[in-house]
Design a protein around this motif. Sequence first.
Motif, PDB file in Angstrom:
ATOM      1  N   GLU A  62      39.010 -42.021  25.728  1.00 55.76           N
ATOM      2  CA  GLU A  62      37.806 -41.846  26.531  1.00 55.76           C
ATOM      3  C   GLU A  62      37.053 -40.576  26.121  1.00 55.76           C
ATOM      4  OE1 GLU A  62      39.215 -44.106  30.670  1.00 55.76           O
ATOM      5  OE2 GLU A  62      39.318 -41.918  30.476  1.00 55.76           O
ATOM      6  N   THR A  63      37.835 -39.475  25.903  1.00 53.40           N
ATOM      7  CA  THR A  63      37.215 -38.220  25.465  1.00 53.40           C
ATOM      8  C   THR A  63      36.630 -38.350  24.057  1.00 53.40           C
ATOM      9  OG1 THR A  63      38.857 -37.014  26.791  1.00 53.40           O
ATOM     10  CG2 THR A  63      37.593 -35.744  25.154  1.00 53.40           C
ATOM     11  N   ALA A  64      37.401 -39.025  23.186  1.00 52.60           N
ATOM     12  CA  ALA A  64      36.922 -39.199  21.808  1.00 52.60           C
ATOM     13  C   ALA A  64      35.642 -40.029  21.776  1.00 52.60           C
ATOM     14  CB  ALA A  64      37.999 -39.859  20.955  1.00 52.60           C
ATOM     15  N   LEU A  65      35.619 -41.073  22.624  1.00 61.57           N
ATOM     16  CA  LEU A  65      34.428 -41.919  22.665  1.00 61.57           C
ATOM     17  C   LEU A  65      33.211 -41.117  23.142  1.00 61.57           C
ATOM     18  CD1 LEU A  65      33.380 -44.783  22.194  1.00 61.57           C
ATOM     19  CD2 LEU A  65      33.928 -45.302  24.567  1.00 61.57           C
ATOM     20  N   GLU A  66      33.415 -40.291  24.151  1.00 57.59           N
ATOM     21  CA  GLU A  66      32.324 -39.460  24.645  1.00 57.59           C
ATOM     22  C   GLU A  66      31.862 -38.472  23.575  1.00 57.59           C
ATOM     23  OE1 GLU A  66      31.357 -36.412  28.384  1.00 57.59           O
ATOM     24  OE2 GLU A  66      33.345 -37.328  28.155  1.00 57.59           O
ATOM     25  N   MET A  67      32.864 -37.915  22.843  1.00 58.19           N
ATOM     26  CA  MET A  67      32.523 -36.968  21.769  1.00 58.19           C
ATOM     27  C   MET A  67      31.688 -37.657  20.686  1.00 58.19           C
ATOM     28  SD  MET A  67      33.438 -36.184  18.376  1.00 58.19           S
ATOM     29  CE  MET A  67      35.065 -36.876  18.213  1.00 58.19           C
ATOM     30  N   MET A  68      32.058 -38.882  20.357  1.00 58.73           N
ATOM     31  CA  MET A  68      31.312 -39.605  19.319  1.00 58.73           C
ATOM     32  C   MET A  68      29.897 -39.961  19.780  1.00 58.73           C
ATOM     33  SD  MET A  68      34.264 -42.096  17.766  1.00 58.73           S
ATOM     34  CE  MET A  68      35.764 -41.419  17.077  1.00 58.73           C
ATOM     35  N   GLU A  69      29.769 -40.254  21.059  1.00 57.45           N
ATOM     36  CA  GLU A  69      28.424 -40.542  21.567  1.00 57.45           C
ATOM     37  C   GLU A  69      27.535 -39.308  21.484  1.00 57.45           C
ATOM     38  OE1 GLU A  69      29.295 -41.954  25.448  1.00 57.45           O
ATOM     39  OE2 GLU A  69      29.735 -44.010  24.814  1.00 57.45           O
ATOM     40  N   GLU A  70      28.101 -38.123  21.784  1.00 53.90           N
ATOM     41  CA  GLU A  70      27.337 -36.880  21.629  1.00 53.90           C
ATOM     42  C   GLU A  70      26.990 -36.641  20.146  1.00 53.90           C
ATOM     43  OE1 GLU A  70      26.107 -34.780  23.921  1.00 53.90           O
ATOM     44  OE2 GLU A  70      26.745 -36.283  25.392  1.00 53.90           O
ATOM     45  N   THR A  71      27.956 -36.984  19.283  1.00 54.60           N
ATOM     46  CA  THR A  71      27.701 -36.829  17.842  1.00 54.60           C
ATOM     47  C   THR A  71      26.565 -37.743  17.389  1.00 54.60           C
ATOM     48  OG1 THR A  71      30.034 -36.289  17.462  1.00 54.60           O
ATOM     49  CG2 THR A  71      28.733 -36.959  15.536  1.00 54.60           C
ATOM     50  N   GLU A  72      26.529 -38.949  17.968  1.00 53.26           N
ATOM     51  CA  GLU A  72      25.452 -39.882  17.621  1.00 53.26           C
ATOM     52  C   GLU A  72      24.089 -39.305  18.038  1.00 53.26           C
ATOM     53  OE1 GLU A  72      24.579 -44.668  17.865  1.00 53.26           O
ATOM     54  OE2 GLU A  72      25.778 -43.708  19.436  1.00 53.26           O
ATOM     55  N   LYS A  73      24.067 -38.683  19.203  1.00 51.18           N
ATOM     56  CA  LYS A  73      22.827 -38.038  19.633  1.00 51.18           C
ATOM     57  C   LYS A  73      22.446 -36.900  18.680  1.00 51.18           C
ATOM     58  CE  LYS A  73      23.614 -38.968  24.564  1.00 51.18           C
ATOM     59  NZ  LYS A  73      23.863 -38.333  25.880  1.00 51.18           N
TER      60      LYS A  73
END
Length: 881
Positions: free
Chosen positions: A241-252
């Motif tokens: 869940e944390t990794a997914l959130e981190m990747m979404e921020e990276t996408e931004k």
Amino acid sequence: MWIEKISVKGFAGLKDLVVSFSKGLNLVYGPNESGKSTVQMFIKAMFFGIRGGRAGRDGIPAPLKKYRPWSGNEYSGTMEYVLDSGEKFRVERDFNDGSVRVYDAFLSDITDDFDIGRDKSLLIAEKHLGLNEACFESTAFIRQMGVVCSKDSAAELASRLTNAAQTGFEDVSLKSALEVLRKTLLDEVGTEKTTTRPLNKIKARLEELAALRDDLVNKRKNYGDIEEKLRAAKKNRVFYETALEMMEETEKLLGAEEKIQKAEEKKKSLLEIAGEASDIRARVELLEKRISEYEKQEEELRRFSRFEEKDIENAARGFERYNILKREQSDTEALISDKKAALDMLYAEREKLKALDAVGEDFYKKLPLLYRGINDRATPESAGLKADDRSFAANRRKTMIFAVASLLSAIGAVAVSAGSYSAAGVLPPALGTAAALVLAAAAVLCAAGALTASRAHKTREKAEGSKEDEETRKLREELEQLMSLAGAADLEELLLMKRDYDGISEKVAAYERDIEELLARLEETRQAVAALKEDMVERLSAAGVIPADFETVEEGHVGELAEGIRAYSALGPKLEYARAERENLEKRLELLGRRVAEICGAADIDTNNLESEAIKHAEKFSEEVETARGQAGVYRSRAEELVKKCREADDSGILTAKLPGVFPAKLPDRDTLKEKIRETAERLEQTRLEIKECETLLLNAPQEEEIQLVEEEIRELGEKRQELEELANSLTIAAEVLKEAGAELQRDFTPYLNSRMSEIAAHMTGNRYKNVSADREMQLKAVSPESEAIVPAMLLSGGTTDQLYLAFRIALAEFFSKNSESLPLIMDEVFSQFDDERTIKTMEFLKTLSENRQLILFTCKARELELARQIWGDDVNIVQL
């Protein structure tokens, strides 16, 4: 790179031909069958060699035989070219034995530095151009009527582009590699569609064991392992869940970085446009000054506008004729002066003998009559002669009188004949007169002798006491009166004086006739001189060289006329070229204005303030960059914090190793990140299912021993399945990587090709076709300007099709040149189906292209030759065949 020179010793119809090329445009001009296409094929043959073999099905012989020299055994040539780095090379080929040698700028033999191809040919072009023969013919080498790429050549080009970009080798096929991976996957593992392959059997058994294990789990009382698994799964869920959130921020963050990049690119483009616009305005201002100077010169030289080049030659010839006649006039005047001086001398001499004017024309007629009268009237008795003496005297007198009469008659005949011959042109007047005078002198001498003899006879008769009758006396008195009047002592002197007087009179008459003829000739010459002078003064005064009443025409005046005519003739093309150049620059400013509007998304841009508009919008993009950088900093900070949380949630580091790994030192590309997000989301979903499964199993746990047996078999089969799945996954990933590489290559070069091709096509077609694309098979399609429908290029007119494919080839050549040598464009009759307007547009584009790339254009049309001279001016190298 650029080709510097070729030397053809023997190739088809070419023999001992040397052609030098320049860096920019080289226009090879000549009529049909003059050897243009042969020169083009010779250049390709020097790069790639020439193939032999049998004739084709259509009966056309192999190239090696087709281009064998028509005469002689020399089948060879050389070519010199220079790379972009400045390195110079020389290639020598002998097509008879297939030998080839390569030399560097120091004439060192470097042939061994090149690889050998499968056909044992030296890979010269492959090393220096970065292309094989097929790609060269599909891009930079355009044969006559060969602009359009066939399906086979286009497919070959697309395949080679993909192969070369992915593997580094054009002959290594991705399609073949994918086929090998597919077959290995099928034989060694199996797929969802198979039932008897190894993985299918293991999966079937695992399904049975899973069912059995489920049954055992339901019965299991001891569920300690499931609880441990449940705890681990819950911990993993937090990590994912944390990794997914981190990747979404990276996408931004990636989105912000892309926004920064685009804004920076637009800002850079606008600043470049501002600089170019400023340079263009300076050039326009310079042209304006030049045009003004030309117009001023044109107005000053307009007085020469009525004249042509032929008037220069006519004026020179007229002036030369004028000088000749002037000299002739001067010579004639001098001759007349000499003649008059001689005539005055003759007048003086004749004045001394003026008394002989009393001797009439019948003088010579009276002379024999006088002697005959005296002789007839004398009697022998009065002379006191004997009979024999009288007979002798009478005979002598008759003989003498006859001789004198005969000579005088001969004199008259000869004089008449001499005069006739002189008048007919057989004898010169002087010679005729001389002959008459010689004969007259002879007659005079004879007559004098006769008279002397007569006087002696008279004296003798007088001594003898002879007497004359009255008539004889009168005749004698007439003769004595003539001698007294002339002042002659005797008849002999009288005759000599008469001879001199007649000779002088004849000369006077001759000189008077000569002077009269010379005066007539002088008058004709004066009239001709006056006419020529009037004509020259009229020409020169009409040109403003001299006033209309000017009296003297000099050579400098004629030179000034010639200089003025040539200056006026040369001024027109200069003025026309300067105006055309100014118009082109103004059009370029309009294009730059539209480009600024396109970049900024504005409806219209004031081209009069283009520089300030571009700079103003560039400053706006600078503000966007700063804003995006601030957002990127926020996204980066959040992502870094989430990375720390991921590592805290994964004590072992196993899950962390599955993160992208390149963050934050280097951002992954968007597609890779999306794939990682998808994988992470799937793992998170699997973890959630696992948690749910564990929680379900804990409700009814089986016996430990039974479960261990089932688990053991499941583990063994799982390991085998994992091995097979890993193999399948590896094979699948390998195939996906190859496919993705092909797609990525398409994404890399297709947009560039389409964009560049559209830009070139828009210029060539006058913005009629400005949206042209190549599909995966490299077939061209264009957006119809009337219907906005996508139309295959082959369905358009022949001229339009040729234009679009020419744009495609140029874009390909530029693409291949991005990381290698700049390819020279070698084109044979590419404008054969173009109309005049599109030919001009294409020529203008090629002018810009020739600034950084060599162009070799073969043509038989004088229109294209003149157009090239107009657009390039002195910068075009014209090769006449």
